[in-house]
Design an enzyme around this catalytic site. Structure first.
Site: not given
Length: 325
Positions: A237-239
């Site tokens: 996840s880019k988060r």
């Protein structure tokens, strides 16, 4: 050599190239190069806000850095809208699609009243709604039977047609959805193998239904690659993860090391020698050897492989590689 092999990489321009997308591009490229086939680059930019040069460069520049070249394209879906609308007209003319003037609120209200949990309830199937501004077009899915996808990696995957709602193929604003564009482009570009992430598997039966309704003949061969997971064994996840390929370039990873590592995410050479020239990986690569289990993106292993490539550089090559820093 199977020179008839034609594969495609079809990313949406979202601002950066995700490592999962880069792995998909690489596997397509490896398969094409192994068979002496054609690798097509196609940009799914039907969202007009993303159809800008900087978003295109965010795809092409990282691919070039990684050493992935394409034989055709890039083709832009934003320039092919007429083809998609013509296909939708064909579907409507054959009775495979129909107009729908239901709003989302109206659909939700009916479902709340009836307890229907299948999404759209087919309300407009027999209403003969006239096409007009704000009216969408839906594909009439079969009421019974199943749609079967023979996947190189996952084997035979079947879907119960009764579980599909009549999905939208043209939005109320007149724009076609990517499912139609996907089918039309793969047919017109004579794509033989669709190699992409497992997260897109649920869209495949819908494309297959459209493909059959448009009379395109045999489907391409599908291969859905395993998801990439991080330390928590959840999808990258880019988060919370480093996922932009450009970030690895900025951090000093060598492109040949990155490409070597990405090739190992779901696939491994039969002799278990993992650090090797890309020419050897091309020679050994086979989609049938890809594992369907999730692939762990291991930063320590990437750093180890990068170290191997750095130590293999000559003094002059090392000095050159260090210049940006």
């Amino acid at each position: 050599m199977d020179t008839d092999v034609r594969v495609r990489f079809a990313p949406a321009p979202t601002g950066y190239l995700h490592v999962g997308s880069a792995r998909s591009a690489l596997f397509n490229w490896l398969y094409a190069r192994h068979h002496g086939g054609v690798f097509v680059l196609r940009i799914e930019d039907t969202n007009a806000q993303l159809a800008t040069p900087e978003y295109y460069a965010a795809i092409t520049k990282p691919l070039e850095w990684l050493g992935i070249d394409w034989d055709e394209g890039p083709y832009y879906q934003s320039e092919r809208t007429d083809r998609y609308l013509a296909a939708i007209e064909q579907l409507m003319g054959s009775g495979a699609a129909y107009c729908c003037d239901c709003t989302r609120d109206a659909i939700d209200a009916r479902n709340a009243e009836t307890g229907f949990k299948g999404g759209y309830d087919g309300h407009c199937r027999s209403r003969e709604v006239r096409d007009a501004e704000g009216v969408s077009v839906r594909f009439r899915t079969p009421d019974d039977g199943e749609t079967v996808i023979d996947d190189i990696i996952r084997g035979r995957v079947s879907f119960d047609n009764a579980e599909f709602e009549d999905f939208v193929v043209r939005r109320g604003n007149g724009t076609p959805v990517f499912l139609v564009a996907n089918a039309v482009d793969d047919a017109e570009m004579a794509i033989t193998h669709v190699v992409r992430g497992e997260d897109l598997l649920n869209t495949t039966p819908k494309v297959a239904l459209l493909w059959a309704a448009l009379g395109y003949g045999p489907l391409p061969t599908y291969a859905h690659l395993p998801l990439l997971v991080g330390d928590d064994r959840k999808k990258l996840s880019k988060r919370k993860d480093s996922v932009a390929l450009a970030d690895f370039e900025a951090d000093g990873f060598l492109p040949q090391a990155m490409a070597n590592y990405l090739a190992l995410l779901g696939w491994g050479p039969p002799d278990e020698v993992e650090v090797r020239p890309m020419a050897e990986i091309v020679e050994l690569f086979d989609l049938a050897d890809v594992n369907k289990a999730p692939a762990f993106f291991d930063m320590k292993k990437l750093e180890y492989i990068n170290g191997e490539y750095i130590r293999a550089l000559s003094t002059n090559e090392l000095v050159e590689a260090l210049q940006p820093w």
